[in-house]
Design a protein around this motif. Structure first.
Motif, PDB file in Angstrom:
ATOM      1  N   LEU A  12     113.691  37.470  70.851  1.00 41.31           N
ATOM      2  CA  LEU A  12     113.832  37.456  69.394  1.00 41.31           C
ATOM      3  C   LEU A  12     114.107  38.840  68.816  1.00 41.31           C
ATOM      4  N   LYS A  13     114.241  39.849  69.688  1.00 36.76           N
ATOM      5  CA  LYS A  13     114.496  41.224  69.261  1.00 36.76           C
ATOM      6  C   LYS A  13     113.360  41.772  68.394  1.00 36.76           C
ATOM      7  N   ALA A  14     112.136  41.344  68.701  1.00 32.66           N
ATOM      8  CA  ALA A  14     110.952  41.846  68.003  1.00 32.66           C
ATOM      9  C   ALA A  14     110.224  42.836  68.897  1.00 32.66           C
ATOM     10  N   ASN A  15     109.221  43.512  68.337  1.00 33.18           N
ATOM     11  CA  ASN A  15     108.447  44.478  69.109  1.00 33.18           C
ATOM     12  C   ASN A  15     107.618  43.734  70.162  1.00 33.18           C
ATOM     13  N   ILE A  54      95.851  27.293  79.956  1.00 28.43           N
ATOM     14  CA  ILE A  54      97.256  27.690  80.085  1.00 28.43           C
ATOM     15  C   ILE A  54      98.129  27.064  79.007  1.00 28.43           C
ATOM     16  N   PHE A  55      97.974  25.778  78.763  1.00 36.68           N
ATOM     17  CA  PHE A  55      98.848  25.119  77.792  1.00 36.68           C
ATOM     18  C   PHE A  55      98.598  25.648  76.382  1.00 36.68           C
ATOM     19  N   ILE A  56      97.331  25.778  75.993  1.00 37.59           N
ATOM     20  CA  ILE A  56      97.016  26.342  74.678  1.00 37.59           C
ATOM     21  C   ILE A  56      97.538  27.774  74.599  1.00 37.59           C
ATOM     22  N   GLY A  57      97.400  28.517  75.687  1.00 37.06           N
ATOM     23  CA  GLY A  57      97.909  29.887  75.723  1.00 37.06           C
ATOM     24  C   GLY A  57      99.411  29.936  75.516  1.00 37.06           C
ATOM     25  N   MET A  58     100.132  28.995  76.121  1.00 39.12           N
ATOM     26  CA  MET A  58     101.584  28.920  75.937  1.00 39.12           C
ATOM     27  C   MET A  58     101.926  28.696  74.470  1.00 39.12           C
ATOM     28  N   LEU A  59     101.244  27.741  73.843  1.00 38.45           N
ATOM     29  CA  LEU A  59     101.515  27.445  72.439  1.00 38.45           C
ATOM     30  C   LEU A  59     101.211  28.650  71.555  1.00 38.45           C
ATOM     31  N   VAL A  60     100.081  29.291  71.813  1.00 38.59           N
ATOM     32  CA  VAL A  60      99.704  30.464  71.022  1.00 38.59           C
ATOM     33  C   VAL A  60     100.749  31.561  71.164  1.00 38.59           C
ATOM     34  N   ALA A  61     101.147  31.846  72.401  1.00 39.94           N
ATOM     35  CA  ALA A  61     102.116  32.923  72.640  1.00 39.94           C
ATOM     36  C   ALA A  61     103.435  32.643  71.929  1.00 39.94           C
ATOM     37  N   LEU A  62     103.936  31.409  72.017  1.00 36.73           N
ATOM     38  CA  LEU A  62     105.224  31.073  71.412  1.00 36.73           C
ATOM     39  C   LEU A  62     105.154  31.063  69.885  1.00 36.73           C
ATOM     40  N   LEU A  63     104.131  30.403  69.345  1.00 36.68           N
ATOM     41  CA  LEU A  63     104.041  30.258  67.896  1.00 36.68           C
ATOM     42  C   LEU A  63     103.720  31.580  67.204  1.00 36.68           C
ATOM     43  N   ILE A  64     102.779  32.325  67.755  1.00 38.00           N
ATOM     44  CA  ILE A  64     102.402  33.602  67.136  1.00 38.00           C
ATOM     45  C   ILE A  64     103.550  34.599  67.230  1.00 38.00           C
ATOM     46  N   THR A  65     104.220  34.633  68.367  1.00 41.58           N
ATOM     47  CA  THR A  65     105.355  35.550  68.513  1.00 41.58           C
ATOM     48  C   THR A  65     106.481  35.175  67.554  1.00 41.58           C
ATOM     49  N   ARG A  66     106.744  33.874  67.424  1.00 44.92           N
ATOM     50  CA  ARG A  66     107.799  33.441  66.493  1.00 44.92           C
ATOM     51  C   ARG A  66     107.423  33.790  65.064  1.00 44.92           C
ATOM     52  N   LEU A  67     106.172  33.590  64.691  1.00 41.49           N
ATOM     53  CA  LEU A  67     105.714  33.937  63.345  1.00 41.49           C
ATOM     54  C   LEU A  67     105.781  35.436  63.112  1.00 41.49           C
ATOM     55  N   TYR A  68     105.379  36.201  64.104  1.00 47.49           N
ATOM     56  CA  TYR A  68     105.440  37.652  63.989  1.00 47.49           C
ATOM     57  C   TYR A  68     106.881  38.122  63.791  1.00 47.49           C
ATOM     58  N   ALA A  69     107.805  37.574  64.557  1.00 49.13           N
ATOM     59  CA  ALA A  69     109.213  37.959  64.425  1.00 49.13           C
ATOM     60  C   ALA A  69     109.765  37.563  63.057  1.00 49.13           C
ATOM     61  N   SER A  77     110.992  40.113  60.020  1.00 53.55           N
ATOM     62  CA  SER A  77     112.340  40.086  59.439  1.00 53.55           C
ATOM     63  C   SER A  77     112.309  40.103  57.917  1.00 53.55           C
ATOM     64  N   LYS A  78     111.147  39.772  57.329  1.00 55.95           N
ATOM     65  CA  LYS A  78     110.995  39.781  55.875  1.00 55.95           C
ATOM     66  C   LYS A  78     110.533  41.139  55.348  1.00 55.95           C
ATOM     67  N   LYS A  79     110.493  42.121  56.228  1.00 50.57           N
ATOM     68  CA  LYS A  79     110.155  43.500  55.852  1.00 50.57           C
ATOM     69  C   LYS A  79     108.736  43.630  55.299  1.00 50.57           C
ATOM     70  N   LEU A  80     107.833  42.778  55.783  1.00 51.75           N
ATOM     71  CA  LEU A  80     106.435  42.887  55.361  1.00 51.75           C
ATOM     72  C   LEU A  80     105.712  43.925  56.207  1.00 51.75           C
ATOM     73  N   VAL A  81     106.179  45.146  56.122  1.00 50.91           N
ATOM     74  CA  VAL A  81     105.625  46.208  56.953  1.00 50.91           C
ATOM     75  C   VAL A  81     105.246  47.393  56.090  1.00 50.91           C
ATOM     76  N   VAL A  82     104.372  48.211  56.606  1.00 47.91           N
ATOM     77  CA  VAL A  82     103.978  49.451  55.937  1.00 47.91           C
ATOM     78  C   VAL A  82     105.000  50.522  56.284  1.00 47.91           C
TER      79      VAL A  82
END
Length: 440
Positions: A96-99, A147-162, A166-171
């Motif tokens: 996703l080209k995120a950090n 593992i399955f919950i971990g997969m969901l967390v990793a995908l959803l949180i990373t997608r939300l973070y990205a 992209s909305k420039k909600l940064v300091v």
């Protein structure tokens, strides 16, 4: 065989490549492949600690070594979900080209935040046993069941973070601030939003009877199976469900409860009858279970991988061959990977059905089996080809060999197509590198 491989090349391979081009699937494959060093690195110690030799565990215990073997194993597979979360979030953020580091750390923190953080234990107070709650994390949820919950967390949180990034909600910090500090402090608003959502999710699942998202998931998956009777068809259904769930990243540990109840019912019931000279009540289900287990033996396929065209398959085969002999399949599952790889969905899901019904039919018709159920208590790392002759003599050995051969011929065409594809990719990469070197 060649015609079938041609069909796979023409029909399944393009579809598989198209799916693997999806960012989520690409991240899943990369994330699991990156965990391979852990599963391969722990294989030797796991084999030594559970070597199929009578009294071996007791020997290690008396020598004061077994606890350390268990600690090393738990440090790898016992917290495997942690490695999956970090690796998967890192790989998805890269897509996703995120950090990557921020996404991986935030996902890992969210995973721990959702987890139950206390367990009930019994302590002695004034000579009475008292139930007391202590702060602790269960290895069950850090390992296979998470593992399955971990997969969901990793995908959803990373997608939300990205998305929030992209909305420039940064300091925004001055350019004079070091980049490491900027990367660490700039997403503070984003992390706050994510953790508030995690808090709400934790509260929501806390209101359920399960008490947490982890326990809720286990209850939803496992509870419907608890009512199954111990019969050949129930064994086939559960083992097939295990195969399907394992393909989608849901570890066998999630169904360890109902499966454990059924298998122990069979083992104890058969041993009791065997000791009293009575007919075994669960003879056929026991043979069916063994047939499916034999069909899941990956040693022959791993050996075929060693002879493959692609360097990836050859090297992975060399590393995974010895563990596969001792029923340790994680290096292959995560290294190929088989998990979430569309190319291997068919063999992963059809093999338990074929070997289950085949062993059921053979033992009730032309190859009746007399079991010695006490052999079932041997360690799980006992090689199938060594255990079955002791447990059921010639007929059971023949059934298991048939199941192994059938399993091999189910899996082999798919591995051959995947190997050829990997070889073509490696050749293309080598040609590209040679051209770049020439131009340079």
């Amino acid at each position: 065989m060649s015609k079938f491989q041609d069909v796979l090349n023409a029909k399944l391979l393009p579809w598989s490549e198209k799916l693997q081009g999806n960012k989520v699937l690409a991240a899943l494959m990369e994330g699991f492949i990156r965990t391979t060093p852990i599963t391969l690195g722990i294989a030797f110690i796991t084999i030594i600690g559970n070597f199929p030799f009578p009294g071996w565990t007791q020997i290690l215990t008396n020598a004061g070594i077994y606890d350390h073997v268990q600690a090393i194993t738990n440090g790898a597979t016992g917290v495997f979900s942690v490695y999956v979360v970090y690796s998967l979030a890192y790989a998805y953020a890269k897509q996703l080209k995120a950090n990557e580091r921020n996404a991986a750390l935030i996902s890992l923190a969210s995973f721990f935040m959702l987890m139950p953080q206390s367990i009930n234990t019994t302590v002695m107070q004034h000579g009475k046993a008292v139930t007391q709650s202590i702060g602790a994390l269960k290895l069950d949820y850090l390992g296979g069941q998470g593992i399955f919950i971990g997969m969901l967390v990793a995908l959803l949180i990373t997608r939300l973070y990205a998305y929030l990034s992209s909305k420039k909600l940064v300091v925004k910090l001055p350019d004079s601030v070091p980049s490491m500090v900027t990367e660490s402090l700039s997403p503070v608003f984003i992390v706050t939003i994510i953790f508030v959502l995690i808090f709400g999710l934790r509260v929501l699942f806390g209101l359920t009877a399960s008490g947490s998202i982890f326990k809720f998931f286990v209850d939803v998956i496992a509870t419907p199976l608890n009512s199954l009777a111990t019969s050949p068809i129930s064994i086939i259904i559960i083992m097939e469900l295990l195969a399907v769930l394992w393909f989608f990243g849901i570890h066998n540990a999630v169904l360890q409860g109902p499966l454990g109840v059924i298998t122990m019912t069979m083992i104890v019931g058969n041993i009791t009858a065997f000791q009293h000279g009575k007919p075994l009540p669960y003879l056929v289900p026991g043979v069916v279970y063994g047939g499916i287990a034999a069909g899941g033996f990956m040693g022959a396929i791993v050996f075929a991988m060693i002879k493959g065209k692609s360097a990836k398959f050859r090297e992975l085969g060399k590393l995974a061959f010895v563990p596969s002999l001792f029923n340790i399949t994680e290096p292959v599952m995560f290294g190929v990977p088989i998990m979430l790889n569309p190319m291997f969905f068919i063999p992963q899901c059809i093999t338990p059905l074929v070997t289950g019904f085949l062993s059921w039919g053979l033992t009730t018709t032309i190859l009746p089996v007399s079991l010695n159920p006490t052999i079932s208590l041997m360690p799980w790392t006992t090689p199938v080809f060594a255990k079955m002759p002791l447990e059921g003599g010639v007929n059971l050995t023949i059934i298991m060999l048939i199941c192994m051969v059938i399993s091999f011929f189910i899996w082999f065409p798919f591995f051959r197509v995947a190997d050829n594809h990997e070889f073509e990719v490696e050749q293309a990469n080598a040609k590209k590198q040679a051209m770049e070197a020439t131009e340079a």
